[in-house]
Structures are given as C-alpha cells and as structure tokens.
Scaffold this motif. Structure first.
Motif, mmCIF file in Angstrom:
data_model
loop_
_atom_site.group_PDB
_atom_site.id
_atom_site.type_symbol
_atom_site.label_atom_id
_atom_site.label_comp_id
_atom_site.label_asym_id
_atom_site.label_seq_id
_atom_site.Cartn_x
_atom_site.Cartn_y
_atom_site.Cartn_z
ATOM 1 N N GLU A 41 96.357 13.729 -55.849
ATOM 2 C CA GLU A 41 96.455 12.640 -54.874
ATOM 3 C C GLU A 41 95.150 12.459 -54.091
ATOM 4 O O GLU A 41 94.657 11.348 -53.951
ATOM 5 C CB GLU A 41 97.626 12.907 -53.916
ATOM 6 C CG GLU A 41 98.994 12.828 -54.564
ATOM 7 C CD GLU A 41 99.248 11.476 -55.219
ATOM 8 O OE1 GLU A 41 98.923 10.438 -54.598
ATOM 9 O OE2 GLU A 41 99.768 11.457 -56.355
ATOM 10 N N LYS A 99 92.072 11.347 -56.437
ATOM 11 C CA LYS A 99 92.129 9.951 -56.862
ATOM 12 C C LYS A 99 91.795 9.013 -55.710
ATOM 13 O O LYS A 99 91.079 8.021 -55.895
ATOM 14 C CB LYS A 99 93.514 9.639 -57.439
ATOM 15 C CG LYS A 99 93.750 10.269 -58.804
ATOM 16 C CD LYS A 99 95.189 10.149 -59.267
ATOM 17 C CE LYS A 99 95.595 8.740 -59.568
ATOM 18 N NZ LYS A 99 96.968 8.655 -60.115
ATOM 19 N N LEU A 100 92.305 9.330 -54.529
ATOM 20 C CA LEU A 100 91.990 8.502 -53.362
ATOM 21 C C LEU A 100 90.492 8.549 -53.064
ATOM 22 O O LEU A 100 89.854 7.510 -52.813
ATOM 23 C CB LEU A 100 92.780 8.996 -52.150
ATOM 24 C CG LEU A 100 92.478 8.300 -50.815
ATOM 25 C CD1 LEU A 100 92.743 6.799 -50.900
ATOM 26 C CD2 LEU A 100 93.309 8.935 -49.693
ATOM 27 N N GLU A 132 88.461 6.688 -55.845
ATOM 28 C CA GLU A 132 88.614 5.228 -55.727
ATOM 29 C C GLU A 132 87.728 4.677 -54.619
ATOM 30 O O GLU A 132 87.042 3.662 -54.795
ATOM 31 C CB GLU A 132 90.073 4.880 -55.459
ATOM 32 C CG GLU A 132 90.343 3.393 -55.414
ATOM 33 C CD GLU A 132 91.821 3.060 -55.263
ATOM 34 O OE1 GLU A 132 92.199 1.924 -55.587
ATOM 35 O OE2 GLU A 132 92.590 3.943 -54.817
ATOM 36 N N ARG A 133 87.706 5.352 -53.480
ATOM 37 C CA ARG A 133 86.858 4.911 -52.368
ATOM 38 C C ARG A 133 85.375 5.056 -52.732
ATOM 39 O O ARG A 133 84.570 4.187 -52.395
ATOM 40 C CB ARG A 133 87.173 5.724 -51.109
ATOM 41 C CG ARG A 133 88.525 5.388 -50.485
ATOM 42 C CD ARG A 133 88.781 6.254 -49.257
ATOM 43 N NE ARG A 133 87.703 6.144 -48.287
ATOM 44 C CZ ARG A 133 87.621 5.211 -47.351
ATOM 45 N NH1 ARG A 133 88.557 4.278 -47.268
ATOM 46 N NH2 ARG A 133 86.607 5.198 -46.500
ATOM 47 N N CYS A 190 82.755 8.500 -50.700
ATOM 48 C CA CYS A 190 84.070 8.034 -50.232
ATOM 49 C C CYS A 190 84.073 7.648 -48.757
ATOM 50 O O CYS A 190 85.025 7.030 -48.278
ATOM 51 C CB CYS A 190 85.137 9.085 -50.498
ATOM 52 S SG CYS A 190 85.029 10.568 -49.464
#
Length: 221
Positions: A92, A95-96, A99-100, A154
């Motif tokens: 979790e 991936k967050l 993505e950022r 990120c």
C-alpha cells in the motif's frame, strides 16, 4: 555548543548500534522472539547502557524490536501472520509513494532511477557469482537504495520514512528466502526491467502492478 556536540555524538552512536542490530535481526543472527538483554548487547556491539537503551527504543519504533511488560526487549516475532501484515502495508505505501513520484519526478529523478537500477543489477551479479553474507548484504542495500530512489520524488518525508520502515521489517523474510535459494533472479530481473520502462513512460497502471508483483515475489514467491 558542548551539549549540542555531545547530542550529535550520541545520535551517531545510536545510529551505528541500530544499524548493526537491525542487520543481525535481518540475517537471523538475532532470532525472532529472542530476549535482548542490555549488558549482553553492550558486550557484543559496544555502547553505553543509555545508548543501547535508546537504540532499542528506536528499533521498537521501527517494529524490529518489541518492549515487554517487564520493561525488557525482544526481537519481534516473524510468523506467517506477521509477514502477511507487513506485505499488505508495504504494498500500500510503496504504490502510493511510487504513484506520487511518477507524477512529480523530473529528468534528474529519472536519471537517478536508471543509475540506482544499474547499481542493483551489478550487486545482483556479484551475489550470483559469489554468494556470501557480504554480497547478500550489498545486494539487499542496493535493492533498498533502488526502492528509495524510485519513490524519492513523492514529496512526502513521512511517506518516504514509512516505505523504509516496512522494507526493513520485511528484510529478514526476504533474506531467509535468499538463503533457501527461493529467489528467481532471472524473473526478478525481467520484472525490474519492465518496471523501469513503465516508470520512464509514466505508465501508471503497469508500474504499480509490477511493483506489487515484485514485492510479493520477493517475500512469498
């Protein structure tokens, strides 16, 4: 100035002690649920009572060590349930963060990702040619550096810290698989080549899927 210097020196000692104990937990030298006695640890790793206690408190905050009801410490357990929970959290937050990073990263970030990927592959080659604790540690550190570089854009220091924390908690499971010969380096290299390409092309869906697949493969196969 005197107190500031002493504080900085204390922090350096604690960081060094934490690195050594973290490494030995990851490599299984210190076993899951093993009691950690201050004096025995001092004889093994050095440091004062104060610095060792601060080190253990730091490792408690990272989830590597647990504080017991009797005000002692022990290595955190390493059950299948522990692995499942760590794996879920790793996926979790990684991936967050990725993505950022893909949204905000620029040319310098892309260059850093390519360089870190190259260093990881070189460390992997060295490990395959000469499998021992030194090359295993070098490979694991190169993999951590690559992940850190991937999510470095990120724009969230706390998210960055969480990624590192869950990576460290999962290291002993991963290194156990390595010792057992259960990591398919050919498949792993293919995944990382595909992941690097997806990141460069800003193919969000593919990059996040490949990152999850790789994390699962490293820890569970």
């Amino acid at each position: 100035m005197l107190f500031s210097r002493r504080s900085a020196e204390d922090e350096t000692v604690v960081a060094m002690l934490a690195s050594a104990i973290r490494r030995d937990i990851s490599f299984g030298v210190l076993h899951p649920d093993e009691k950690l006695k201050i004096e025995a640890l001092r004889q093994r790793y050095g440091g004062s009572n104060h610095s060792m206690r601060e080190t253990l408190r730091m490792l408690v905050s990272e989830g590597m060590v647990e504080a017991t009801n009797q005000r002692g410490f022990r290595v955190t357990s390493a059950t299948e349930d522990d692995l499942a929970d760590i794996l879920m959290m790793r996926i979790e937050v990684e991936k967050l963060a990725l993505e950022r990073a893909m949204k905000h990263g620029g040319v310098d970030w892309e260059a850093a990702v390519v360089a870190a990927h190259h260093q990881m592959i070189r460390a992997e080659d060295q490990l395959c040619q000469q499998p021992d604790d030194a090359t295993a540690l070098g490979w694991d550190e190169a993999c951590r550096s690559y992940l850190t570089t991937l999510i470095s854009a990120c724009r969230s220091p706390r998210l960055h810290e969480m990624v590192g924390r869950f990576y460290d908690q999962s290291r002993r499971f991963r290194l156990a698989r390595l010792r057992e010969g259960r990591i398919d380096f050919g498949a792993r290299r293919d995944r990382h080549e595909a992941l690097k390409s997806a990141v460069m092309e800003r193919d969000f869906a593919s990059a996040l899927r490949l990152l999850e697949e790789d994390t699962c493969a490293d820890l569970r196969g």
